[in-house]
Design a protein around this motif. Structure first.
Motif, PDB file in Angstrom:
ATOM      1  N   PHE A  69       0.837  -1.186   0.156  1.00 29.44           N
ATOM      2  CA  PHE A  69       0.022  -0.142  -0.090  1.00 29.44           C
ATOM      3  C   PHE A  69       0.795   1.249  -0.082  1.00 29.44           C
ATOM      4  CE2 PHE A  69      -2.176   3.251   2.135  1.00 29.44           C
ATOM      5  CZ  PHE A  69      -3.232   3.556   1.528  1.00 29.44           C
ATOM      6  N   GLN A  70       0.455   2.110  -1.171  1.00 28.02           N
ATOM      7  CA  GLN A  70       1.224   3.419  -1.051  1.00 28.02           C
ATOM      8  C   GLN A  70       0.049   4.506  -1.324  1.00 28.02           C
ATOM      9  OE1 GLN A  70       4.931   4.465  -0.958  1.00 28.02           O
ATOM     10  NE2 GLN A  70       3.503   6.162  -0.679  1.00 28.02           N
ATOM     11  N   GLY A  71      -0.116   5.124  -0.282  1.00 26.15           N
ATOM     12  CA  GLY A  71      -1.047   6.180  -0.015  1.00 26.15           C
ATOM     13  C   GLY A  71      -0.419   7.527  -0.598  1.00 26.15           C
ATOM     14  N   ALA A  72      -0.649   8.500   0.040  1.00 32.72           N
ATOM     15  CA  ALA A  72      -0.394   9.812  -0.389  1.00 32.72           C
ATOM     16  C   ALA A  72       0.771  10.479   0.539  1.00 32.72           C
ATOM     17  CB  ALA A  72      -1.312  11.046  -0.200  1.00 32.72           C
ATOM     18  N   HIS A  73       1.240   9.576   1.655  1.00 34.28           N
ATOM     19  CA  HIS A  73       2.310   9.822   2.683  1.00 34.28           C
ATOM     20  C   HIS A  73       3.409   9.316   1.951  1.00 34.28           C
ATOM     21  CE1 HIS A  73      -0.696   9.878   6.261  1.00 34.28           C
ATOM     22  NE2 HIS A  73      -0.791  10.944   5.513  1.00 34.28           N
ATOM     23  N   PRO A  74       4.788   9.655   2.202  1.00 31.84           N
ATOM     24  CA  PRO A  74       5.814   8.996   1.669  1.00 31.84           C
ATOM     25  C   PRO A  74       6.125   7.564   1.770  1.00 31.84           C
ATOM     26  CG  PRO A  74       6.496  11.302   2.893  1.00 31.84           C
ATOM     27  CD  PRO A  74       4.982  10.784   3.100  1.00 31.84           C
ATOM     28  N   ALA A  75       5.792   7.165   3.311  1.00 31.54           N
ATOM     29  CA  ALA A  75       6.136   5.803   3.456  1.00 31.54           C
ATOM     30  C   ALA A  75       5.061   4.721   2.859  1.00 31.54           C
ATOM     31  CB  ALA A  75       6.282   5.615   5.007  1.00 31.54           C
ATOM     32  N   TYR A  76       5.687   3.499   2.745  1.00 33.27           N
ATOM     33  CA  TYR A  76       4.486   2.687   2.235  1.00 33.27           C
ATOM     34  C   TYR A  76       4.177   1.655   3.155  1.00 33.27           C
ATOM     35  CZ  TYR A  76       8.296  -0.706   1.826  1.00 33.27           C
ATOM     36  OH  TYR A  76       9.631  -1.571   2.002  1.00 33.27           O
ATOM     37  N   SER A  77       3.374   0.520   3.234  1.00 29.19           N
ATOM     38  CA  SER A  77       3.404  -0.280   4.174  1.00 29.19           C
ATOM     39  C   SER A  77       2.596  -1.685   3.477  1.00 29.19           C
ATOM     40  CB  SER A  77       2.037   0.089   5.303  1.00 29.19           C
ATOM     41  OG  SER A  77       0.733   0.149   4.596  1.00 29.19           O
ATOM     42  N   LEU A  78       3.035  -2.737   4.160  1.00 29.56           N
ATOM     43  CA  LEU A  78       2.684  -3.860   4.007  1.00 29.56           C
ATOM     44  C   LEU A  78       1.323  -4.452   4.986  1.00 29.56           C
ATOM     45  CD1 LEU A  78       6.178  -5.436   3.397  1.00 29.56           C
ATOM     46  CD2 LEU A  78       4.503  -4.688   1.735  1.00 29.56           C
ATOM     47  N   GLY A  79       0.174  -4.864   4.298  1.00 25.62           N
ATOM     48  CA  GLY A  79      -0.556  -5.637   5.116  1.00 25.62           C
ATOM     49  C   GLY A  79      -1.636  -4.768   5.451  1.00 25.62           C
ATOM     50  N   ARG A  80      -2.804  -5.354   6.129  1.00 30.66           N
ATOM     51  CA  ARG A  80      -4.118  -4.609   6.431  1.00 30.66           C
ATOM     52  C   ARG A  80      -3.627  -3.545   7.478  1.00 30.66           C
ATOM     53  NH1 ARG A  80      -7.784  -9.728   6.188  1.00 30.66           N
ATOM     54  NH2 ARG A  80      -8.002  -9.781   3.950  1.00 30.66           N
ATOM     55  N   LYS A  81      -2.978  -3.757   8.400  1.00 29.46           N
ATOM     56  CA  LYS A  81      -2.626  -2.995   9.764  1.00 29.46           C
ATOM     57  C   LYS A  81      -2.306  -1.560   9.170  1.00 29.46           C
ATOM     58  CE  LYS A  81      -0.495  -2.259  13.844  1.00 29.46           C
ATOM     59  NZ  LYS A  81       0.989  -2.219  14.605  1.00 29.46           N
ATOM     60  N   GLY A  82      -1.334  -1.566   8.224  1.00 30.78           N
ATOM     61  CA  GLY A  82      -0.954  -0.306   7.643  1.00 30.78           C
ATOM     62  C   GLY A  82      -1.948   0.530   6.837  1.00 30.78           C
ATOM     63  N   VAL A  83      -2.777  -0.521   6.154  1.00 32.01           N
ATOM     64  CA  VAL A  83      -3.842   0.432   5.411  1.00 32.01           C
ATOM     65  C   VAL A  83      -4.759   0.899   6.390  1.00 32.01           C
ATOM     66  CG1 VAL A  83      -6.001   0.156   3.961  1.00 32.01           C
ATOM     67  CG2 VAL A  83      -3.752  -1.174   3.558  1.00 32.01           C
ATOM     68  N   GLU A  84      -4.980   0.332   7.573  1.00 27.98           N
ATOM     69  CA  GLU A  84      -6.299   0.829   8.569  1.00 27.98           C
ATOM     70  C   GLU A  84      -5.598   2.147   9.261  1.00 27.98           C
ATOM     71  OE1 GLU A  84      -8.647  -0.396  12.359  1.00 27.98           O
ATOM     72  OE2 GLU A  84      -7.504  -2.142  11.312  1.00 27.98           O
ATOM     73  N   GLU A  85      -4.170   1.947   9.390  1.00 31.63           N
ATOM     74  CA  GLU A  85      -3.524   3.166  10.514  1.00 31.63           C
ATOM     75  C   GLU A  85      -3.516   4.393   9.419  1.00 31.63           C
ATOM     76  OE1 GLU A  85       0.315   1.456  11.332  1.00 31.63           O
ATOM     77  OE2 GLU A  85      -0.558   0.578  13.283  1.00 31.63           O
ATOM     78  N   TYR A  86      -3.469   4.125   8.036  1.00 28.05           N
ATOM     79  CA  TYR A  86      -3.388   5.361   7.174  1.00 28.05           C
ATOM     80  C   TYR A  86      -4.719   5.895   7.155  1.00 28.05           C
ATOM     81  CZ  TYR A  86      -2.950   7.565   2.639  1.00 28.05           C
ATOM     82  OH  TYR A  86      -3.131   8.845   1.725  1.00 28.05           O
ATOM     83  N   TYR A  87      -5.656   5.194   6.968  1.00 24.91           N
ATOM     84  CA  TYR A  87      -7.006   5.691   6.873  1.00 24.91           C
ATOM     85  C   TYR A  87      -7.679   6.140   8.302  1.00 24.91           C
ATOM     86  CZ  TYR A  87      -7.418   4.887   1.904  1.00 24.91           C
ATOM     87  OH  TYR A  87      -7.136   4.552   0.372  1.00 24.91           O
ATOM     88  N   GLU A  88      -7.224   5.678   9.122  1.00 28.96           N
ATOM     89  CA  GLU A  88      -7.686   6.403  10.680  1.00 28.96           C
ATOM     90  C   GLU A  88      -6.973   7.822  10.894  1.00 28.96           C
ATOM     91  OE1 GLU A  88      -9.266   6.576  14.021  1.00 28.96           O
ATOM     92  OE2 GLU A  88      -9.483   4.864  13.137  1.00 28.96           O
TER      93      GLU A  88
END
Length: 123
Positions: free
Chosen positions: A39-58
Motif C-alpha cells: 500500500f502506497q497512499g499519499a504519505h511518503p512511506a509505504y506499508s505492507l498488510g491490512r494494519k498499515g492500510v487501517e492506520e493510514y485511513y485512521e
C-alpha cells in the motif's frame, strides 16, 4: 472473463472502498486488502498488510470523501485484474485532491476479490 464482469468486480470493490472512506471506517477499508497488500497512499512511506492500510485511513479526517472514475482495466492473469483509476478526495474544508491510482485486484481462494497492490500519485 468478459470485460463487463471484470468492470463489475472492480466497481464492487472500489464502491466498498469509497463507502468506507466516506463513512470513516478504516477497518472496513483495510478488510478490502489482502493480508500482505503493498500500500502506497499519499504519505511518503509505504506499508505492507491490512494494519498499515487501517492506520493510514485512521489518520484521514472524518468527513473526507472520495469519488472515482476507472480509466483503464486489464486482466493480467486468471484471478488478477489491474485498474488505472482517477480518484478525487474531498477534504472536510472542501479542498479537492486529485490523484492517479494504480490498483491490483486478486481473487482469493474463497472467491472474494481483494486489493493486493495500491499506489497513488498526486496530480
Amino acid at each position: 472473463m468478459p470485460a463487463t464482469e471484470d468492470r463489475a468486480i472492480v466497481t464492487r470493490v472500489l464502491d466498498a472502498w469509497r463507502a468506507g472512506i466516506d463513512d470513516h471506517r478504516p477497518a472496513d477499508v483495510a478488510a478490502l486488502f489482502t493480508e500482505n497488500a503493498l500500500f502506497q497512499g499519499a504519505h511518503p512511506a509505504y506499508s505492507l498488510g491490512r494494519k498499515g492500510v487501517e492506520e493510514y485511513y485512521e489518520q484521514q479526517p472524518a468527513g473526507l470523501t472520495v469519488r472515482y472514475e476507472v480509466r483503464e482495466l486489464r486482466p493480467l492473469a486468471d484471478g488478477v485484474l489491474l485498474a488505472y483509476v482517477d480518484p478525487d478526495f474531498t477534504r472536510p474544508d472542501g479542498t479537492v485532491w486529485r490523484f492517479h491510482l494504480t490498483v491490483l485486484f486478486e481473487r482469493q481462494d474463497d472467491g472474494r476479490w481483494l486489493i493486493g497492490h495500491y499506489h497513488v500519485s498526486r496530480i
